[in-house]
Write an enzyme that holds these catalytic residues in place. Structure first.
Site, PDB file in Angstrom:
ATOM      1  N   LYS A  71     -33.578  30.484   1.826  1.00  0.00           N
ATOM      2  CA  LYS A  71     -34.920  29.878   1.838  1.00  0.00           C
ATOM      3  C   LYS A  71     -35.874  30.649   2.749  1.00  0.00           C
ATOM      4  CE  LYS A  71     -32.641  25.384   1.481  1.00  0.00           C
ATOM      5  NZ  LYS A  71     -32.205  24.284   2.348  1.00  0.00           N
ATOM      6  N   HIS A 108     -19.125  48.406  14.130  1.00  0.00           N
ATOM      7  CA  HIS A 108     -18.075  47.445  13.817  1.00  0.00           C
ATOM      8  C   HIS A 108     -17.079  47.566  14.980  1.00  0.00           C
ATOM      9  CE1 HIS A 108     -15.462  44.849  11.777  1.00  0.00           C
ATOM     10  NE2 HIS A 108     -15.127  45.562  10.717  1.00  0.00           N
TER      11      HIS A 108
END
Lengths: 306, 155
Positions: free
Chosen positions: A84, A133
């Site tokens: 949204k 990472h």
């Protein structure tokens, strides 16, 4: 030493000193030798996977649950408010109310740093786009230390796609804390980016640029394989010519030290033949397993539980 | 030497009040002039390129009449041309000479060159650390992309 970690975020391998790295590896070893199944009891870890990564997520979940903690989270932004138009900042401000620690995976580079700035609870970067990472790098280091008994005085060969390989870049930064010699074995088009080589020059870490794995093989203590993706090659003819050079099978072992260890961040495609799996040299599945104690150590350290 | 100085003076007339930015490497001079938004500026701007410089080979000079740089603009000059000097002129005299330099941390004024960086996708103030000063290399605090001076775009 472990007190230094309480409340810290683990975003980039660049943020960790040599001592930080050694502390994490040390705690991981202790947790592997003597599991603590109730250490994180009553604690909740939120796993925010804005892009799917089943292996990383399961490894974190397993690590937390084996410490007695609970996990909540999502692995798909389709079901969240991000769809949204919610910003990363707002998502984190909400989630921090629900958990004691956040693990985030995100397709956008820098999203992990932003999450850490928004969050009042520790954030662990489970991968931000092509950038960092750090828990993968720490488990790579843990594996090298466990397999070779040390991190100093080793010759480490990186093989394959060194240009785009995030794991290679981070491990190269981490290894520069130690007295090692690095071998970068790749076709010209996929060689290590210059900026990493300049960093090594600055730190006085010796390295070798090589195209041919067999030429370097006899010197190596560790071979860190990576996957070469066909789409990285501008010319498919070039790919077909080169792909075999960076695929390894048992015959490679005729050219290496007897106790060479082969690592791979996985998943592999065809760069390591299955026939190598049952050799003592193949360390890649043990490496994946090492993700558990290493992630446990990080979780326990940053939450101040150890 | 005297002849060369004379030529320079003819090419770039002195200004009564304003700012002189000197010792700019020629290749970034046009980038620097964009900082002052020349189209919108009503006073005279004088510009010279490819002047001989012992220090930097070819240099550019910019003279801005009745215009003084903000602190942020001076920082931007420092990023694009750390060798440059910024002189404040009052009544044809140099009132102050600022040797610009790059600060340890660059905030807000530089745009990250990585299109997949969070600072280019969400509303986030950019921040860069200096990797090396000579030659200038900066690293995005978010996506960790390293940029050299030629890659730098200002916000």
């Amino acid at each position: 030493m472990t007190q230094n970690f309480k409340g810290r975020d683990i975003i980039s391998i660049r943020d960790l000193s040599k001592q930080d790295i050694l502390t994490i590896l040390d705690v991981a070893k202790k947790l592997e030798d003597k599991p603590m199944p109730n250490l994180m009891k009553e604690k909740i870890m939120a796993t925010l996977f804005f892009e799917p990564s089943t292996r990383t997520r399961l490894s974190f979940v397993s690590a937390m649950e084996r410490l007695g903690g609970k996990v909540l989270g999502f692995e798909n932004t389709e079901v969240t408010s991000v769809k949204k138009g919610e910003t990363t900042w707002d998502t984190i401000k909400m989630i921090e109310q629900y958990a004691d620690i956040i693990v985030q995976r995100h397709p956008i580079e820098g999203a992990a740093r932003l999450a850490a700035e928004a969050s009042s609870i520790p954030v662990i970067n489970g991968g931000d786009g092509a950038n960092q990472h750090p828990t993968q790098t720490l488990l790579d280091l843990y594996t090298i230390k466990k397999e070779k008994g040390k991190l100093d005085n080793l010759n480490i060969g990186f093989v394959g796609d060194l240009k785009y390989g995030r794991t290679v870049h981070s491990l190269c930064i981490a290894m520069s804390h130690f007295r090692t010699k690095l071998y970068f074995i790749a076709p010209d088009a996929l060689q290590m980016p210059k900026s990493y080589l300049e960093d090594l020059d600055k730190k006085g870490i010796p390295y070798v640029i090589e195209k041919d794995l067999l030429k370097a093989a006899k010197d190596l203590d560790v071979i860190y394989m990576t996957r070469i993706q066909k789409e990285r090659f501008p010319d498919p003819v070039e790919y077909n010519k080169l792909k075999g050079v960076y695929q390894i099978d048992k015959s490679l072992l005729n050219h290496t030290k007897k106790d060479v260890k082969i690592l791979h961040p996985l998943p592999r495609v065809d760069e390591i033949k299955k026939e190598l799996d049952d050799t003592e040299n193949a360390a890649y599945f043990r490496q994946a397993g090492n993700g558990i104690p290493v992630r446990q150590a990080i979780i326990a350290l940053v939450t101040g539980m150890i | 030497m005297a002849k060369e100085k004379l030529t320079k003076e003819i090419k770039i007339p002195a200004i009564k009040n304003g700012t002189v930015i000197d010792h700019i490497p020629s290749r970034v001079t046009l980038k620097i002039i964009r900082l002052v938004d020349p189209q919108e500026f009503e006073h005279t701007i004088s510009l010279a390129l490819n002047l001989k410089s012992k220090k930097i080979g070819k240099k550019g000079v910019i003279k801005l009449s009745n215009r003084f740089l903000t602190k942020e603009e001076v920082s931007k000059v420092g990023i694009l041309a750390p060798e440059a000097t910024v002189s404040i002129i009052k009544d044809y005299k140099i009132k102050e000479k600022i040797h610009v330099k790059v600060s340890d941390m660059i905030e807000k004024i530089v745009k990250c060159s990585n299109p997949n960086c969070i600072t280019n996708i969400e509303k986030v103030k950019t921040r860069f650390n200096i990797v090396t000063e000579h030659p200038l290399k900066i690293r995005c605090a978010y996506c960790e992309r390293t940029m050299s001076r030629d890659d730098i775009k200002l916000n």
